[in-house]
Each structure stands twice: as C-alpha cells, then as structure tokens.
Design a protein around this motif. Sequence first.
Motif, PDB file in Angstrom:
ATOM      1  N   ARG A  27      39.772  72.805  18.424  1.00 36.18           N
ATOM      2  CA  ARG A  27      40.410  73.759  19.330  1.00 36.18           C
ATOM      3  C   ARG A  27      39.688  73.940  20.660  1.00 36.18           C
ATOM      4  O   ARG A  27      40.326  74.147  21.682  1.00 36.18           O
ATOM      5  CB  ARG A  27      40.561  75.110  18.650  1.00 36.18           C
ATOM      6  CG  ARG A  27      41.500  75.064  17.469  1.00 36.18           C
ATOM      7  CD  ARG A  27      41.744  76.437  16.914  1.00 36.18           C
ATOM      8  NE  ARG A  27      42.552  76.353  15.702  1.00 36.18           N
ATOM      9  CZ  ARG A  27      42.550  77.255  14.765  1.00 36.18           C
ATOM     10  NH1 ARG A  27      41.795  78.326  14.873  1.00 36.18           N
ATOM     11  NH2 ARG A  27      43.306  77.110  13.701  1.00 36.18           N
ATOM     12  N   GLN A  28      38.351  73.919  20.658  1.00 33.64           N
ATOM     13  CA  GLN A  28      37.617  74.252  21.888  1.00 33.64           C
ATOM     14  C   GLN A  28      36.441  73.317  22.171  1.00 33.64           C
ATOM     15  O   GLN A  28      35.417  73.759  22.674  1.00 33.64           O
ATOM     16  CB  GLN A  28      37.098  75.689  21.809  1.00 33.64           C
ATOM     17  CG  GLN A  28      38.167  76.722  21.629  1.00 33.64           C
ATOM     18  CD  GLN A  28      37.585  78.126  21.522  1.00 33.64           C
ATOM     19  OE1 GLN A  28      36.425  78.377  21.781  1.00 33.64           O
ATOM     20  NE2 GLN A  28      38.431  79.060  21.133  1.00 33.64           N
ATOM     21  N   PRO A  29      36.547  72.025  21.921  1.00 36.23           N
ATOM     22  CA  PRO A  29      35.365  71.177  22.096  1.00 36.23           C
ATOM     23  C   PRO A  29      34.886  71.096  23.547  1.00 36.23           C
ATOM     24  O   PRO A  29      33.688  71.117  23.805  1.00 36.23           O
ATOM     25  CB  PRO A  29      35.800  69.809  21.571  1.00 36.23           C
ATOM     26  CG  PRO A  29      37.288  69.816  21.708  1.00 36.23           C
ATOM     27  CD  PRO A  29      37.701  71.244  21.474  1.00 36.23           C
ATOM     28  N   GLY A  30      35.802  71.027  24.487  1.00 35.71           N
ATOM     29  CA  GLY A  30      35.418  70.930  25.896  1.00 35.71           C
ATOM     30  C   GLY A  30      34.707  72.179  26.393  1.00 35.71           C
ATOM     31  O   GLY A  30      33.670  72.111  27.057  1.00 35.71           O
ATOM     32  N   ARG A  31      35.258  73.327  26.067  1.00 40.67           N
ATOM     33  CA  ARG A  31      34.661  74.587  26.503  1.00 40.67           C
ATOM     34  C   ARG A  31      33.276  74.768  25.903  1.00 40.67           C
ATOM     35  O   ARG A  31      32.331  75.156  26.588  1.00 40.67           O
ATOM     36  CB  ARG A  31      35.544  75.772  26.108  1.00 40.67           C
ATOM     37  CG  ARG A  31      34.953  77.109  26.593  1.00 40.67           C
ATOM     38  CD  ARG A  31      35.637  78.299  25.970  1.00 40.67           C
ATOM     39  NE  ARG A  31      35.390  78.476  24.564  1.00 40.67           N
ATOM     40  CZ  ARG A  31      34.243  78.954  24.047  1.00 40.67           C
ATOM     41  NH1 ARG A  31      33.238  79.266  24.808  1.00 40.67           N
ATOM     42  NH2 ARG A  31      34.113  79.100  22.745  1.00 40.67           N
ATOM     43  N   LEU A  32      33.129  74.461  24.621  1.00 48.99           N
ATOM     44  CA  LEU A  32      31.834  74.632  23.968  1.00 48.99           C
ATOM     45  C   LEU A  32      30.800  73.641  24.494  1.00 48.99           C
ATOM     46  O   LEU A  32      29.630  73.995  24.662  1.00 48.99           O
ATOM     47  CB  LEU A  32      31.986  74.519  22.456  1.00 48.99           C
ATOM     48  CG  LEU A  32      32.727  75.702  21.838  1.00 48.99           C
ATOM     49  CD1 LEU A  32      33.153  75.401  20.414  1.00 48.99           C
ATOM     50  CD2 LEU A  32      31.878  76.955  21.900  1.00 48.99           C
ATOM     51  N   ALA A  33      31.217  72.424  24.780  1.00 48.33           N
ATOM     52  CA  ALA A  33      30.289  71.448  25.368  1.00 48.33           C
ATOM     53  C   ALA A  33      29.824  71.917  26.739  1.00 48.33           C
ATOM     54  O   ALA A  33      28.643  71.817  27.079  1.00 48.33           O
ATOM     55  CB  ALA A  33      30.949  70.078  25.467  1.00 48.33           C
ATOM     56  N   ALA A  34      30.747  72.455  27.530  1.00 50.12           N
ATOM     57  CA  ALA A  34      30.381  72.970  28.861  1.00 50.12           C
ATOM     58  C   ALA A  34      29.444  74.168  28.742  1.00 50.12           C
ATOM     59  O   ALA A  34      28.472  74.286  29.502  1.00 50.12           O
ATOM     60  CB  ALA A  34      31.640  73.352  29.636  1.00 50.12           C
ATOM     61  N   ALA A  35      29.697  75.054  27.775  1.00 48.17           N
ATOM     62  CA  ALA A  35      28.834  76.224  27.583  1.00 48.17           C
ATOM     63  C   ALA A  35      27.431  75.792  27.149  1.00 48.17           C
ATOM     64  O   ALA A  35      26.435  76.318  27.648  1.00 48.17           O
ATOM     65  CB  ALA A  35      29.438  77.177  26.553  1.00 48.17           C
ATOM     66  N   ALA A  36      27.356  74.827  26.236  1.00 47.14           N
ATOM     67  CA  ALA A  36      26.049  74.343  25.782  1.00 47.14           C
ATOM     68  C   ALA A  36      25.302  73.669  26.930  1.00 47.14           C
ATOM     69  O   ALA A  36      24.098  73.859  27.091  1.00 47.14           O
ATOM     70  CB  ALA A  36      26.220  73.380  24.609  1.00 47.14           C
ATOM     71  N   ALA A  37      26.016  72.900  27.746  1.00 44.82           N
ATOM     72  CA  ALA A  37      25.383  72.248  28.898  1.00 44.82           C
ATOM     73  C   ALA A  37      24.878  73.292  29.895  1.00 44.82           C
ATOM     74  O   ALA A  37      23.773  73.165  30.436  1.00 44.82           O
ATOM     75  CB  ALA A  37      26.367  71.299  29.569  1.00 44.82           C
ATOM     76  N   ALA A  38      25.664  74.328  30.129  1.00 43.91           N
ATOM     77  CA  ALA A  38      25.235  75.397  31.043  1.00 43.91           C
ATOM     78  C   ALA A  38      24.017  76.128  30.489  1.00 43.91           C
ATOM     79  O   ALA A  38      23.106  76.490  31.249  1.00 43.91           O
ATOM     80  CB  ALA A  38      26.381  76.372  31.285  1.00 43.91           C
ATOM     81  N   ASP A  39      23.971  76.328  29.168  1.00 45.14           N
ATOM     82  CA  ASP A  39      22.802  76.954  28.543  1.00 45.14           C
ATOM     83  C   ASP A  39      21.553  76.105  28.782  1.00 45.14           C
ATOM     84  O   ASP A  39      20.491  76.618  29.110  1.00 45.14           O
ATOM     85  CB  ASP A  39      23.016  77.148  27.045  1.00 45.14           C
ATOM     86  CG  ASP A  39      23.980  78.277  26.720  1.00 45.14           C
ATOM     87  OD1 ASP A  39      24.216  79.132  27.587  1.00 45.14           O
ATOM     88  OD2 ASP A  39      24.486  78.288  25.579  1.00 45.14           O
ATOM     89  N   TRP A  40      21.686  74.781  28.611  1.00 44.33           N
ATOM     90  CA  TRP A  40      20.545  73.887  28.828  1.00 44.33           C
ATOM     91  C   TRP A  40      20.120  73.901  30.294  1.00 44.33           C
ATOM     92  O   TRP A  40      18.927  73.918  30.598  1.00 44.33           O
ATOM     93  CB  TRP A  40      20.874  72.464  28.389  1.00 44.33           C
ATOM     94  CG  TRP A  40      20.652  72.270  26.930  1.00 44.33           C
ATOM     95  CD1 TRP A  40      21.587  72.134  25.958  1.00 44.33           C
ATOM     96  CD2 TRP A  40      19.393  72.219  26.257  1.00 44.33           C
ATOM     97  NE1 TRP A  40      20.991  72.007  24.730  1.00 44.33           N
ATOM     98  CE2 TRP A  40      19.649  72.052  24.890  1.00 44.33           C
ATOM     99  CE3 TRP A  40      18.071  72.306  26.690  1.00 44.33           C
ATOM    100  CZ2 TRP A  40      18.629  71.962  23.945  1.00 44.33           C
ATOM    101  CZ3 TRP A  40      17.055  72.213  25.742  1.00 44.33           C
ATOM    102  CH2 TRP A  40      17.334  72.036  24.398  1.00 44.33           C
ATOM    103  N   GLN A  41      21.083  73.877  31.199  1.00 40.61           N
ATOM    104  CA  GLN A  41      20.756  73.924  32.631  1.00 40.61           C
ATOM    105  C   GLN A  41      19.997  75.209  32.963  1.00 40.61           C
ATOM    106  O   GLN A  41      19.028  75.187  33.711  1.00 40.61           O
ATOM    107  CB  GLN A  41      22.016  73.830  33.483  1.00 40.61           C
ATOM    108  CG  GLN A  41      22.635  72.456  33.531  1.00 40.61           C
ATOM    109  CD  GLN A  41      21.692  71.444  34.142  1.00 40.61           C
ATOM    110  OE1 GLN A  41      21.127  70.629  33.445  1.00 40.61           O
ATOM    111  NE2 GLN A  41      21.514  71.502  35.440  1.00 40.61           N
TER     112      GLN A  41
END
Length: 144
Positions: free
Chosen positions: A103-117
Amino acid sequence: MTLTRFSPTAARLARRAVLQAAVDTSARCGDQRYRDLFDRNPLSSPATWSVQQAAARQICTGCPVRAACEELALRDGIGDRSSSNLVRGGRTGQELAIIREIRQPGRLAAAAAADWQHLLALTAAARADQARDRTIDTTWSTAA
C-alpha cells in the motif's frame, strides 16, 4: 507520562527521533503490566495468542501515540506476511507488512531516506562542532 497526540498525517511527516520520543514517553504499552501482550510467546497456543492479541489491540485503540507507533514499525520493517506474532500500533505483523510492501512502499522509502539524511546532517554538524572545539583548544594551548 506525557500525553502527546499524533494524527496519522502528523506521524507520517515526523522524523524518526520525534516519533520515538513520543512513543517512549506517552505509549500506553509502556506500562510494565502490558509488556508481554505485544509479542507472542512461542509456547502459547493459537487460542491464547488470539486473546492476547485482542487485548493488545484494545490497549492500542486508546493510545495517544498509536499512529506514531505504527509509523515507526512500518519504517523499521517490523512484521512479515508469513507471521502474525506481534502487535505494533494496533496492527499485526501481517497487516504492517501489507501496508509497507503493497500500500505505501514509496512513501515509506522516502520517509526512511529522509530520516537517514537528517541523521547524516546531525552527524556532520556534530563533527564540525568537535573540530571547531579542538581548534579552539589548540589555539588556547599555543597561546599560553
């Protein structure tokens, strides 16, 4: 216990550290009485786990940080489709996996990437502060 309410939208927009702090300080499951409800004991029967799971979900229902807890579980990759041996944010491991993978793979990947940044930026700032402090210490010791 600090009560911090998180809407699903606010949880999705928050950085991981903010979510974790909210869960650590305000989650209803933080009460020692409830600790064992959220993970299945491998020795328990399916009927026992069903009752335990329902109790855990009931605790999550009234939790002020349920959305933050669910968001953390999704970002951390907790749960899988082949097993339902836990409850996080009012959802089973299977439900979390379906949300994360379908359902939300793109949003969660973007959120995880933003967390790492964000984490990398904090680390860089801390290193710059340390380097500046060493320079100041060196300046003082050579001046003396």
